[in-house]
Design a protein around this motif. Structure first.
Motif, mmCIF file in Angstrom:
data_model
loop_
_atom_site.group_PDB
_atom_site.id
_atom_site.type_symbol
_atom_site.label_atom_id
_atom_site.label_comp_id
_atom_site.label_asym_id
_atom_site.label_seq_id
_atom_site.Cartn_x
_atom_site.Cartn_y
_atom_site.Cartn_z
ATOM 1 N N HIS A 190 0.919 -1.033 -0.122
ATOM 2 C CA HIS A 190 -0.113 -0.060 -0.119
ATOM 3 C C HIS A 190 0.929 1.308 0.110
ATOM 4 O O HIS A 190 2.029 1.397 0.714
ATOM 5 C CB HIS A 190 -0.960 -0.040 1.324
ATOM 6 N N ASN A 191 0.493 2.421 -0.887
ATOM 7 C CA ASN A 191 1.292 3.520 -0.908
ATOM 8 C C ASN A 191 2.649 3.153 -1.319
ATOM 9 O O ASN A 191 3.749 3.893 -0.659
ATOM 10 C CB ASN A 191 1.327 4.231 0.146
ATOM 11 N N ALA A 192 3.311 2.145 -2.324
ATOM 12 C CA ALA A 192 4.392 1.925 -2.568
ATOM 13 C C ALA A 192 5.065 2.687 -3.575
ATOM 14 O O ALA A 192 4.374 3.376 -4.196
ATOM 15 C CB ALA A 192 4.460 0.267 -2.923
ATOM 16 N N GLY A 193 6.253 2.617 -3.796
ATOM 17 C CA GLY A 193 6.993 3.386 -5.047
ATOM 18 C C GLY A 193 7.868 4.733 -4.716
ATOM 19 O O GLY A 193 8.650 4.941 -5.493
ATOM 20 N N THR A 194 7.521 4.924 -3.427
ATOM 21 C CA THR A 194 8.597 6.152 -3.145
ATOM 22 C C THR A 194 8.870 5.942 -1.472
ATOM 23 O O THR A 194 8.083 5.394 -0.864
ATOM 24 C CB THR A 194 7.696 7.506 -2.987
ATOM 25 N N LEU A 195 9.708 6.765 -0.920
ATOM 26 C CA LEU A 195 9.968 7.030 0.306
ATOM 27 C C LEU A 195 8.849 7.778 0.897
ATOM 28 O O LEU A 195 8.119 8.635 0.151
ATOM 29 C CB LEU A 195 11.323 7.586 0.676
#
Length: 210
Positions: A190-195
């Motif tokens: 969930h809410n992956a892809g960035t710091l």
């Protein structure tokens, strides 16, 4: 093998930066948003998507198209993947909304806007409708919007409405991953892809605060 769905939020727009409620307003990606879409496409291409579908709003469609162009897939369009309609709030900043509608702001219920239950039902139904077209080992990428994705996932997972806010908001061009198991769909990321970073979204304040 299991069917998987990647729910990808669109890239940044000027209205995101200005904290304006976008809703159904058709606001394009800004320069940063286009760069975010390109970066997300380069990462998601490694998952070898087999189908891409997008909201009909330009900011989501252009985000999806960056991936489609890279992997050689056409992007289908589904209006049911639109963001939550903001009624009288569309185009206004959070400060303007809280000053003019203090009670509705606390409840995050826009005059003339969509009910969260309606958004959750239409988005989850769309995700399932498109996922049903996948092969057993297929991967669907759904390009949509912050509140729409969060509400749709919560409904799809069967969470009771009073727990929907337990899912946090999504950053621009971040994504969540659903996988179909023997007992139904489950949330893998969930809410992956960035710091972690502040979320600028039409979603309710309680799930977007950092």
């Amino acid at each position: 093998m299991s069917r998987r769905v990647v729910c990808l939020r669109h890239g940044q727009t000027l209205w995101n930066v200005e904290h304006r409620f976008q809703g159904h307003s058709d606001i394009p990606l800004d320069e940063t948003g286009m760069a975010q879409a390109t970066r997300a496409a380069s990462l998601l291409a490694a998952l070898r998507p087999t189908m891409i579908v997008s909201s009909d709003l330009q900011r989501a469609y252009d985000t999806a198209s960056a991936l489609g162009d890279l992997v050689g897939l056409n992007v289908s369009v589904d209006k049911d993947l639109r963001e939550r309609g903001g009624g009288e709030w569309e185009g206004l900043t959070r400060e303007e909304i809280s000053a003019r509608w203090p009670e509705q702001y606390v409840a995050w219920e826009a005059p003339g806007g969509e009910e969260v239950t309606d958004v959750a039902a239409r988005v989850s139904a769309s995700i399932l409708r498109w996922a049903a077209r996948l092969d057993d080992d297929g991967l669907l990428v759904v390009a949509s919007h912050g509140a729409a994705i969060r509400l749709g996932i919560a409904h799809l997972l069967g969470l009771p409405e009073d727990l929907w806010s337990a899912l946090g908001g999504l950053g621009n061009c971040s994504w969540s991953v659903l996988e179909e198991g023997r007992r139904g769909w489950r949330l893998m990321e969930h809410n992956a892809g960035t710091l972690p970073e502040p979320v600028q979204s039409d979603d309710s304040p309680e799930v977007t605060q950092s």
